[in-house]
Write an enzyme that holds these catalytic residues in place. Structure first.
Site, PDB file in Angstrom:
ATOM      1  N   ASP A 185       0.845  -1.185   0.000  1.00 19.84           N
ATOM      2  CA  ASP A 185       0.000   0.000   0.000  1.00 19.84           C
ATOM      3  C   ASP A 185       0.883   1.239   0.000  1.00 19.84           C
ATOM      4  OD1 ASP A 185      -2.665  -1.187   0.182  1.00 19.84           O
ATOM      5  OD2 ASP A 185      -1.936  -1.952   2.090  1.00 19.84           O
ATOM      6  N   THR A 186       0.551   2.179  -0.877  1.00 14.17           N
ATOM      7  CA  THR A 186       1.390   3.344  -1.130  1.00 14.17           C
ATOM      8  C   THR A 186       0.484   4.501  -1.504  1.00 14.17           C
ATOM      9  OG1 THR A 186       3.190   1.932  -1.954  1.00 14.17           O
ATOM     10  CG2 THR A 186       3.251   4.211  -2.647  1.00 14.17           C
ATOM     11  N   VAL A 187       0.970   5.729  -1.386  1.00 17.27           N
ATOM     12  CA  VAL A 187       0.245   6.850  -1.969  1.00 17.27           C
ATOM     13  C   VAL A 187       1.141   7.558  -2.974  1.00 17.27           C
ATOM     14  CG1 VAL A 187      -1.155   7.155   0.094  1.00 17.27           C
ATOM     15  CG2 VAL A 187       0.868   8.587  -0.204  1.00 17.27           C
TER      16      VAL A 187
ATOM     17  N   MET B 178       0.749   3.137  -8.098  1.00 18.22           N
ATOM     18  CA  MET B 178       1.124   2.464  -6.854  1.00 18.22           C
ATOM     19  C   MET B 178       0.954   0.955  -6.978  1.00 18.22           C
ATOM     20  SD  MET B 178      -1.158   5.065  -4.560  1.00 18.22           S
ATOM     21  CE  MET B 178      -2.329   5.506  -5.833  1.00 18.22           C
TER      22      MET B 178
END
Length: 528
Positions: free
Chosen positions: A349-351, A431
């Site tokens: 999970d990334t932004v 992402m």
């Protein structure tokens, strides 16, 4: 052009400024900062800080960031590496002697020193207009007063109960009433609000020295970690020279290793020799070529990409046309290759944040704690979620990416920048952990080979080769799936959406900006 009788949304179009993020509160805060006199870098850090609060499973001040920046949209693309390093007491022998066969994904031994706050402070000092207090104010507000949990955030959060339960502070903060919040619940992080206030007042020193560092290092040491206050005090990001390739007349820029951005450039070089525009953009032949190019490029990623301060990475050779020709010759348009190593690529999970302001400063900004809630270790007084980037290291001393004191791991989060004739055309990013090179290539080829606008290109269904199967989103048609199977691929339905992306396209002649944000997340693009 989209079919207005089908679900979907139009790209956002404006002239003065544009922000695209994966969360509405983040996008809005960044737009408000632009309209109050901030520039693109101010807005990008503001957005990242808000998301560190409202998307706590994806990012935080206990993580890392990378940035590509084109001041006024012209000239060289600046690259900033804000990824942290292994503690200086860390060695592969220590892990092996203590019974580890690999670096764990959870707990203190997965934690590298966070680089994000150092990067934010440095980038604002060098390129921003606003002070840190103004930039962090929206994040402080949401942490203190509360924010509504959005749907994709709740979806991700739901699967993290077991990991969060293993850490007392994580459970107290992120499992209120003993369970993950639901979409529509209001969540608060008062400890994190207090920490952000300290950083707003003291800057970089507010995180890497003093009470915040004491809390984090104290907790890590309590759990058996090798981290020290000196490791935190020594943390420093640095400017690097971006790497690039040419695709269909545009320059595509990526971060150099220790970043995996090189993987996308190798894929583009391979695909540049195929006439993709003659194919069905949703058809099996196009998707097959993308998968095969990815398998070849990821083989090199896994074998060669590492921290160039510690090992030599043959970047020039990997980006050469001769090497692209060799890889391309191995691809049969009708049959999947059989002699390639198995890929084991975890999701994460990334932004990702894309910003362009009225002066056409263009920022491509990515921030992450890696897996959902990172290592699962949280500072009990500070509320800081610590990343698990150390899990990307190897323990084989012969491998370039073997863990070592002060070394950066091979890193998945990768901002992208497209330019033409010395001008920024599009900051972009997708992402999704190991998926990201696939995502960059799918987005770019959708636009440059098939003429899609940024929103169409982001919306389009995706595939990803992982663990010897092709993961296909439900939007991939049955005919394409069958065509991939006829070419020898095992195809399975992806259990989760593949990645999530944003982009802002600059039209210099018309003076317009076109923004897009991925429907796989909660966010949106806004302009004015």
């Amino acid at each position: 052009m989209r079919d207005f009788q089908l679900p979907g949304r139009s790209p956002v179009r404006a002239t003065e400024g544009m922000v695209a993020t994966s969360h509405p509160l983040s996008t809005l805060a960044a737009i408000q900062l632009l309209r109050s006199g901030g520039n693109a870098m101010d807005a990008a850090v503001c957005a990242a800080a808000v998301q560190a609060v409202v998307e706590p499973q994806s990012t935080g001040i206990g993580g890392d960031c990378f940035v590509l920046y084109c001041p006024k949209g012209e000239g060289n693309v600046l690259a900033f590496n804000g990824s942290g390093r292994a503690p200086r007491a860390t060695t592969a022998d220590w892990y092996l002697e203590n019974g580890f066969s690999e670096v764990p994904k959870q707990g203190p031994h997965a934690v590298t020193i966070p680089g994000a706050v150092d990067a934010w402070c440095r980038l604002l000092e060098d390129h921003g207009r606003k002070g840190l207090a103004d930039v962090l104010a929206p994040a402080i507000h949401y942490a203190e007063s509360g924010y509504v949990v959005h749907d994709r955030v709740a979806f991700d959060w739901l699967g993290c109960k077991t990991d969060l339960s293993s850490d007392e502070a994580a459970a107290r903060i992120f499992l209120p009433s003993g369970k993950p919040p639901k979409a529509g619940d209001v969540h608060r992080q008062p400890e994190l609000a207090a920490t952000l206030r300290i950083i707003a007042k003291k800057g970089r020193a507010g995180f890497y020295d003093g009470e915040v560092a004491d809390d984090i290092v104290g907790r890590l040491r309590q759990l058996g970690g090798l981290h020290t206050l000196d490791d935190f005090a020594a943390t420093k990001g640095d400017y690097k020279t971006a790497i690039s390739t040419s695709y269909r007349g545009y320059a595509i820029h990526q971060m150099p290793p220790n970043n995996q951005g090189l993987t996308a450039l190798v894929m583009l070089n391979v695909l540049s020799g195929f006439n993709l525009a003659a194919l069905d953009p949703r058809g099996a032949e196009r998707l097959h070529l993308e998968v095969e190019a990815g398998r070849l490029a990821y083989r090199d990623r896994d074998n060669l990409i590492a921290d160039q301060d510690h090992v030599a990475v043959p970047v020039k050779t990997l980006l050469s046309s001769v090497y692209a020709d060799q890889l391309r010759a191995a691809i049969d348009p009708q049959r999947a290759m059989t002699e390639l190593p198995r890929l084991e690529l975890p999701g994460s999970d990334t932004v990702y944040i894309s910003v362009v302001d009225r002066d056409r400063n263009a920022v491509s900004f990515i921030n992450s704690t890696y897996d959902s809630f990172g290592s699962g270790v949280v500072g009990p007084k500070t509320g800081v979620v610590l990343q698990n980037r150390g899990s990307s290291f190897r323990l084989d001393p012969r491998h370039p990416n073997c863990i070592a004191p002060g070394k950066r791991p091979m890193h998945t989060i990768m901002p992208g920048m497209m330019t033409k004739d010395g001008r920024a055309v599009m900051p972009f990013g997708v992402m999704g952990g190991g998926y990201q090179p696939f995502g960059h290539v799918h987005l770019l080829t959708n636009m440059m080979d098939f003429g899609m606008d940024p929103q169409e290109a982001i919306d389009a269904a995706r595939v990803f080769y992982n663990r010897d199967v092709v993961e296909a989103e439900r939007g991939v048609g049955a005919r394409a799936v069958e065509g991939l199977r006829q070419r020898g691929h095992q195809v399975v339905e992806s259990r989760r959406p593949l990645g999530g992306g944003q982009a802002v396209l600059i039209d210099w002649e018309e003076g317009t900006l076109t923004g897009a944000s991925d429907p796989r997340k909660d966010g949106l693009a806004l302009g004015y």
